[in-house]
Design an enzyme around this catalytic site. Sequence first.
Site, short mmCIF file in Angstrom:
data_model
loop_
_atom_site.label_atom_id
_atom_site.label_comp_id
_atom_site.label_asym_id
_atom_site.label_seq_id
_atom_site.Cartn_x
_atom_site.Cartn_y
_atom_site.Cartn_z
NE ARG A 145 -2.94 -2.61 3.01
CZ ARG A 145 -2.71 -3.49 3.67
NH1 ARG A 145 -1.89 -4.32 3.65
NH2 ARG A 145 -3.75 -5.01 3.86
CE LYS A 170 -8.27 1.51 10.64
NZ LYS A 170 -9.59 0.69 11.20
CG HIS A 240 -5.39 0.45 -3.35
ND1 HIS A 240 -4.57 0.84 -2.36
CD2 HIS A 240 -6.07 0.33 -3.25
CE1 HIS A 240 -4.93 -0.22 -1.75
NE2 HIS A 240 -5.97 -0.99 -1.72
NE ARG A 243 -3.25 -3.84 -1.46
CZ ARG A 243 -2.80 -3.88 -0.54
NH1 ARG A 243 -1.04 -4.26 -0.29
NH2 ARG A 243 -3.24 -5.23 0.60
CG HIS A 266 -6.23 -8.80 1.60
ND1 HIS A 266 -5.71 -9.10 -0.06
CD2 HIS A 266 -5.62 -7.25 1.41
CE1 HIS A 266 -5.98 -8.24 -0.52
NE2 HIS A 266 -5.90 -6.98 0.09
CE1 TYR A 275 -6.52 -6.60 -6.66
CE2 TYR A 275 -6.67 -8.12 -4.68
CZ TYR A 275 -6.68 -6.38 -4.94
OH TYR A 275 -6.47 -5.29 -4.60
#
Length: 296
Positions: A145, A170, A240, A243, A266, A275
């Site tokens: 990211r 996070k 993005h 990515r 993920h 995807y």
Amino acid sequence: MDDYDRYLEYLEYQKHYSHYTVDNYKEDLDDYFAYLNREEISYLDIEYSDIRLYLMYLKEEKKEKASTIGRHLSALRSFYRYLASQGKVDSNLFLLISAPKKEKNLPRYFEYNELEELFQVPDLTTALGQRDRLILELLYATGMRVGELVEINVNDLDRSQRQILVRTGKGNKQRMVLYGEYAAEILDLYLKEGYQELRKGEEKALILNNQGRRITTRGIRYLLTNLIKKTSLHKNISPHMIRHSFATHLLNEGCDIMSVQELLGHASISSTQIYTHVTTDHLKEVYRNAFPRAKK
């Protein structure tokens, strides 16, 4: 110091959120407080009906997408949870509000030839050109990211193993990402030349702005927009998208989805499964070529 400042410090120093994540929370809070000031509402006296009107404001006046409104709600739930823990409000009314359903848009990505054209734009004889090419190569080579890219320090690199330690927003989670020969080549050039020219003082960041300091996510979005204007491509680029291209191309070349999940960082396989929907054309081609009775 008011509740706003204390809350942002709480996110950074107690929750250990990245600068990128804290900036996102700050941006959402700034929009919220600007609205409250306009309507002459105290954030400590907010009512359920006020929240509904704020959501209408985001949707109808600001024309925000459902995903953006959901992000605003998440930030405000967190803020009022903090206020409740400090005894500033009796309850968190934002817990009563459900986020709007997100639009199920398939991720946009670049074709191989489009990326090749984009990669040729930066001028490798200049420090900023070397930096821009490195940004493109690392985003595509690792699938990281943009918020992870801007947080990388030079000492997070393991150049002998061609891997990088990245930190996810996070919880300050960490993972190792890999990169190949193309990224390694421009990384070596940048560290030898461009980085030395751009760096100011004791700055630790890998990706620097033109003042020699750590670049921001907004800065990367700005430079990518300028790079795409110098190509023949007619796409609204977002960081993005690179990515998305990384994940889509891996699946197209036969990589299993569990490996793609781990490479992307993920937590849930459901985040990666989107995807699989964008590789349908590739699957059709494989089917036509491989299945004996696919065609006469």
